[in-house]
Design an enzyme around this catalytic site. Structure first.
Site, PDB file in Angstrom:
ATOM      1  N   ARG A  36     -43.602  20.445 -27.754  1.00 18.73           N
ATOM      2  CA  ARG A  36     -43.594  19.361 -26.765  1.00 18.73           C
ATOM      3  C   ARG A  36     -44.260  18.103 -27.321  1.00 18.73           C
ATOM      4  O   ARG A  36     -43.846  16.992 -27.000  1.00 18.73           O
ATOM      5  CB  ARG A  36     -44.302  19.817 -25.480  1.00 18.73           C
ATOM      6  CG  ARG A  36     -43.469  20.770 -24.641  1.00 18.73           C
ATOM      7  CD  ARG A  36     -44.215  21.199 -23.396  1.00 18.73           C
ATOM      8  NE  ARG A  36     -43.381  22.026 -22.544  1.00 18.73           N
ATOM      9  CZ  ARG A  36     -43.816  22.686 -21.483  1.00 18.73           C
ATOM     10  NH1 ARG A  36     -45.098  22.606 -21.151  1.00 18.73           N
ATOM     11  NH2 ARG A  36     -43.000  23.419 -20.754  1.00 18.73           N
ATOM     12  N   LYS A 221     -32.280  36.325 -11.365  1.00 24.19           N
ATOM     13  CA  LYS A 221     -31.846  36.266  -9.969  1.00 24.19           C
ATOM     14  C   LYS A 221     -30.758  35.233  -9.711  1.00 24.19           C
ATOM     15  O   LYS A 221     -30.831  34.096 -10.174  1.00 24.19           O
ATOM     16  CB  LYS A 221     -33.048  35.956  -9.070  1.00 24.19           C
ATOM     17  CG  LYS A 221     -34.127  37.034  -9.097  1.00 24.19           C
ATOM     18  CD  LYS A 221     -35.276  36.665  -8.172  1.00 24.19           C
ATOM     19  CE  LYS A 221     -36.340  37.749  -8.170  1.00 24.19           C
ATOM     20  NZ  LYS A 221     -37.472  37.399  -7.273  1.00 24.19           N
ATOM     21  N   GLY A 377     -36.941  27.697 -20.618  1.00 25.06           N
ATOM     22  CA  GLY A 377     -37.970  28.282 -21.475  1.00 25.06           C
ATOM     23  C   GLY A 377     -37.571  29.557 -22.182  1.00 25.06           C
ATOM     24  O   GLY A 377     -37.775  29.702 -23.388  1.00 25.06           O
ATOM     25  N   GLY A 400     -36.976  22.919 -15.961  1.00 30.89           N
ATOM     26  CA  GLY A 400     -36.777  22.564 -14.557  1.00 30.89           C
ATOM     27  C   GLY A 400     -36.025  21.262 -14.384  1.00 30.89           C
ATOM     28  O   GLY A 400     -35.137  21.144 -13.530  1.00 30.89           O
TER      29      GLY A 400
END
Length: 419
Positions: A36, A221, A377, A400
């Site tokens: 990052r 999910k 990730g 995200g």
């Protein structure tokens, strides 16, 4: 909005919002992944080499508005300096007289890192409704916090003469340091090189893809990916679904899933997705076979079966050999490919081969001329472990933020610069 490459930074204090929220090891002593920081180095170096006075803003962790030495950005100063190749100064606050004075002492080409913006609750501006609190009182407190966010952003803005947002990983957050602050630089705000690259990569997939366009969705999910999958069905030619959410689809189609993860309350959603894909002519592919385990453990007993015939007492934890062959062929047929989410529990060695096979297939497709974008990730981590990080077209830094963009949502950190 200004164009980063054309802006004259000479002599200006350049407030750069970066995402230096890097992970540490279990002993909390060493950074385990500095990517990052590394991704924003070109932005920092460009500003410094063009006479700008670099002032870095970032968050780290979730200190909830309180000073936490373990989350101080002072811990990463040496890492930033090593990656940038220049000395980096540090100030133990990000607002107030001390911070402003530290920015004014900078000379052209020098760099200053300010303390964690989340040591101030006003950055995130979170307000939860209290038990028994009336809606009216809750709205009053929300407005008061929003006012406090604006005031905090104004204090941050005193540390710069122009604003560069290079924190794509935080672009989906409406925080003081990511979006509110931009309003204080109406004529001097811009994206950094990393943000430009991220948005260009996403545009390549969403706005200007070369067909066939394939999306590969993994993860546990269906509920986490509903909006994303539905939005992708409007754009893609092919959709591969893997990972734990496979079994919700398998059960929805009448298959036997044993002890595999299955969201019983999402079976109707899965059926709806299958119907929409068929109606839109999207080729939706599920694994055809699986590697099963008798327990969730790296030492578990394993067996293989058709994906819709998982034996009782067993759970599917990876895609099987036939699925890997099928997915490889579909990947090689495609010209634009988006991958988000692993095919199984790749952290456990017996169940990593399917995910790594997809990583290798993407690398092969890239070498064959396809445009490949990987984000999220787990997907990025798997790509690195497979040794394929530098063999795909683009690796996104914002899981995200990337997902919300692909879901069709506006990102506050992006909108604040554009408007």
């Amino acid at each position: 909005m200004q164009k980063f490459a054309d802006y004259n930074f000479t002599g200006k204090r350049v407030l750069v919002r970066v995402d230096f929220n890097v992970p540490f090891d279990k002993s909390d002593s060493f950074i385990t992944d500095n990517s990052r920081i590394a991704k924003s180095v070109p932005t920092i170096q460009h500003i410094a080499s063009h006479g700008g006075r670099v002032v870095l803003l970032s968050h780290m962790g979730r200190p909830k508005g309180k000073v936490d030495p373990k989350l101080s950005l002072g811990r990463i100063v040496q890492t930033v300096a090593a990656l940038v190749g220049k000395h980096v100064n540090f100030c133990d606050d990000c607002i107030g007289e001390k911070a402003v004075e530290a920015t004014k002492k900078l000379q052209n080409g020098e760099i200053l890192l300010l303390e964690n913006v989340r040591f101030h609750a006003e950055d995130e501006g979170k307000v939860k409704q209290k038990e028994g609190e009336s809606d009216a009182d809750y709205q009053v407190r929300k407005q008061a916090m929003k006012d406090a966010q604006l005031a905090f952003a104004a204090q941050l803005a005193e540390c710069g003469d122009c604003f560069v947002n290079d924190a794509f990983g935080a672009a989906h957050r409406a925080h003081a340091s990511t979006s509110f602050i931009a309003s204080y630089f109406p004529n001097d705000k811009m994206f950094g090189l990393l943000m430009e690259a991220e948005l260009e990569a996403l545009s390549h997939v969403v706005e200007h893809p070369q067909h066939p366009l394939l999306a590969i969705m993994g993860g546990a999910k269906v509920s986490d990916k509903i909006l994303l999958i539905e939005n992708l069905l409007e754009r893609v030619d092919k959709l591969i679904i893997g990972g734990g959410m496979t079994y919700t689809f398998v059960r929805a189609m009448g298959g036997h899933t044993g002890n595999s993860l299955c969201e019983e309350d999402r079976l109707d959603v899965a059926r709806s997705i299958l119907e929409k894909a068929k109606a839109k002519g999207v080729e939706l592919l599920l694994p055809v076979d699986a590697v099963n385990a008798d327990k969730f453990d790296p030492e578990a007993q394993c067996c293989s079966s058709p994906v819709d015939a998982t034996p009782d007492g067993w759970m599917g934890l990876d895609i099987g050999k036939e699925s890997r062959k099928l997915f490889h062929s579909k990947i090689m047929e495609s010209k634009t490919i988006l991958w988000n989410g692993p095919m199984g529990v790749f952290e456990m060695k017996p169940f990593s081969e399917g995910t790594f096979a997809v990583a290798e297939a993407l690398a092969d497709a890239t070498a064959n001329g396809a445009y490949t974008l990987v984000g999220g990730g787990d997907s990025v981590a798997a790509l690195k472990v497979a040794g394929c990080e530098n063999r795909v077209s683009y690796v996104s830094t914002g899981g995200g933020a990337m997902l919300e963009y692909l879901e069709g949502k506006k990102l506050p950190g992006v909108e604040a610069i554009l408007h």
